[in-house]
Design an enzyme around this catalytic site. Sequence first.
Site, PDB file in Angstrom:
ATOM      1  N   PHE A 134       0.908  -1.233  -0.026  1.00  0.00           N
ATOM      2  CA  PHE A 134       0.097  -0.008   0.190  1.00  0.00           C
ATOM      3  C   PHE A 134       0.831   1.205  -0.083  1.00  0.00           C
ATOM      4  CE2 PHE A 134      -2.444   3.678   1.675  1.00  0.00           C
ATOM      5  CZ  PHE A 134      -3.457   3.424   0.802  1.00  0.00           C
ATOM      6  N   ASP A 219       9.465   3.039   2.080  1.00  0.00           N
ATOM      7  CA  ASP A 219       8.143   3.729   2.267  1.00  0.00           C
ATOM      8  C   ASP A 219       7.887   3.604   3.795  1.00  0.00           C
ATOM      9  OD1 ASP A 219       5.635   4.897   3.015  1.00  0.00           O
ATOM     10  OD2 ASP A 219       4.578   3.831   1.078  1.00  0.00           O
ATOM     11  N   LYS A 248       2.455  11.174   7.102  1.00  0.00           N
ATOM     12  CA  LYS A 248       1.737  11.058   8.262  1.00  0.00           C
ATOM     13  C   LYS A 248       2.057  11.624   9.519  1.00  0.00           C
ATOM     14  CE  LYS A 248      -0.964   6.968   6.751  1.00  0.00           C
ATOM     15  NZ  LYS A 248      -0.757   5.921   5.672  1.00  0.00           N
TER      16      LYS A 248
HETATM   17  C1  LIG Z   1      -1.016   6.210   4.274  1.00  0.00           C
HETATM   18  C2  LIG Z   1       0.307   5.517   3.476  1.00  0.00           C
HETATM   19  C3  LIG Z   1       0.529   6.053   2.358  1.00  0.00           C
HETATM   20  C4  LIG Z   1      -0.268   7.191   1.736  1.00  0.00           C
HETATM   21  O1  LIG Z   1      -0.312   8.386   2.413  1.00  0.00           O
HETATM   22  P1  LIG Z   1      -1.564   9.401   2.072  1.00  0.00           P
HETATM   23  O2  LIG Z   1      -1.365  10.667   2.973  1.00  0.00           O
HETATM   24  O3  LIG Z   1      -2.886   8.870   2.484  1.00  0.00           O
HETATM   25  O4  LIG Z   1      -1.460   9.635   0.614  1.00  0.00           O
HETATM   26  C5  LIG Z   1       1.533   5.620   1.631  1.00  0.00           C
HETATM   27  N1  LIG Z   1       2.299   4.631   1.967  1.00  0.00           N
HETATM   28  C6  LIG Z   1       2.182   3.939   3.109  1.00  0.00           C
HETATM   29  C7  LIG Z   1       3.026   2.910   3.700  1.00  0.00           C
HETATM   30  C8  LIG Z   1       0.886   4.380   3.982  1.00  0.00           C
HETATM   31  O5  LIG Z   1       0.742   3.793   5.205  1.00  0.00           O
END
Ligand SMILES: *Cc1c(COP(=O)(O)O)cnc(C)c1O
Length: 413
Positions: A134, A219, A248
């Site tokens: 994700f 990520d 985040k």
């Molecule tokens: C939440 C998340 C995203 C996307 O972040 P947004 O601010 O919702 O665009 C990307 N990678 C990971 C691992 C995430 O948990």
Amino acid sequence: MTAIDAHTAHNYAPLPVVLAHGDGAWVTDVDGRRYLDALAGYSALNFGHRHPRLVAAARAQLDRLTLTSRAFHHDGFAAFTRELAALCGKDAVLPMNTGAEAVETAIKAARRHGHLVRGIPEDQARIIVAAGNFHGRTTTIVSFSTDPDARTGYGPFTPGFDVVPYGDLDALEAAIGPQTCAVLLEPIQGEAGVLIPPTGYLTGVRERCDANGVLLLADEIQSGLARTGRTFACDHEQVVPDVYILGKALGGGIVPLSAIVADRAVMDVFTPGSHGSTFGGNPLACAVGVEVVRMLAEGSWQRRAARLGARLADGLATLPEGALDAVRVRGLWAGIDVAGGRGGREVCEALYARGVLAKDTHGSTIRLAPPLVVTDDEVDLIVSVLGEVLVPGGAQRVRSLAAVGQAGVGRSG
Ligand SMILES: *Cc1c(COP(=O)(O)O)cnc(C)c1O
């Protein structure tokens, strides 16, 4: 009365709670009912709701300067980028707003680096990603999702991605070719259910990347910034990626703030006009972000997450055998597969009815990621309420929610 979702797209199916107030690890709904927040905005609220230090930083900035665009410098930019780069042990920061934008930025950096620095023929650069990933919701990012819910109907998709099973080093090695410019991974897959790869996987990925001149893009949007008991989830294997992708919690639960952090050799592929964002690195976001970085630089949040996470793991281990199919815990972050074919959603509704807010990920998996400000008692409360829900009548130490809520609300850090 009009339904609360009468005028919105139905792209979410929230629990039937309407929140009006938040303080630390607790939120209050419009009827005055209090809940322990065991989701923390998918880790955007690592420091809890309205942490006083972060609110003070935002307030002070609100009275001074909020937005300039990047057409001009502002006086909070240098400190934010310098201190975040230092936290990551890297040279430079490129700030964006949402996580998906930071992932897009990392993809652009890797492709440009592949084409302009490594000499991969134009338009040929490929990126290896993991099944179950994700990374956000843009059209390019869902192009390499393996989740039908995230993809269906959104094509035509962006080409140039190779999907390999997560945790499988041989598959990753086999997928590396002369056109591979990068490997993009979550060091722990959050949305997939807090999936922790086999020990040695990240180290192995780093070695394969080094051997082939391929960039490693980590990520850490959900896993980073103290959630797992270290600053980054990669730290658990002493792996240093070429690019950290952050978001985040970087915005302190106050503003959207994301970034990529990398050394000059990668970051300097960007030249004026080649990438940007109107709101990226704005004064308000930088004021909150630099305070987040300073809080993390002290190390106490990481230690707190590790200590509370061990308590959470110990607590979950006391739940009766048969209630859970699997539990994965790293720091204050748990993925729980509930047994008996029960849906994660149903379990979260039952938790909600008992005053704990959590979120299912897929099928029968729920994720626990309370703010790092929770107390020992509040961690125990989550475990005992979960026990009550999973084994009706079986929880040994169920306490009054109100009692813990009043005695236990506190902050630290
Ligand atoms: C939440 C998340 C995203 C996307 O972040 P947004 O601010 O919702 O665009 C990307 N990678 C990971 C691992 C995430 O948990």
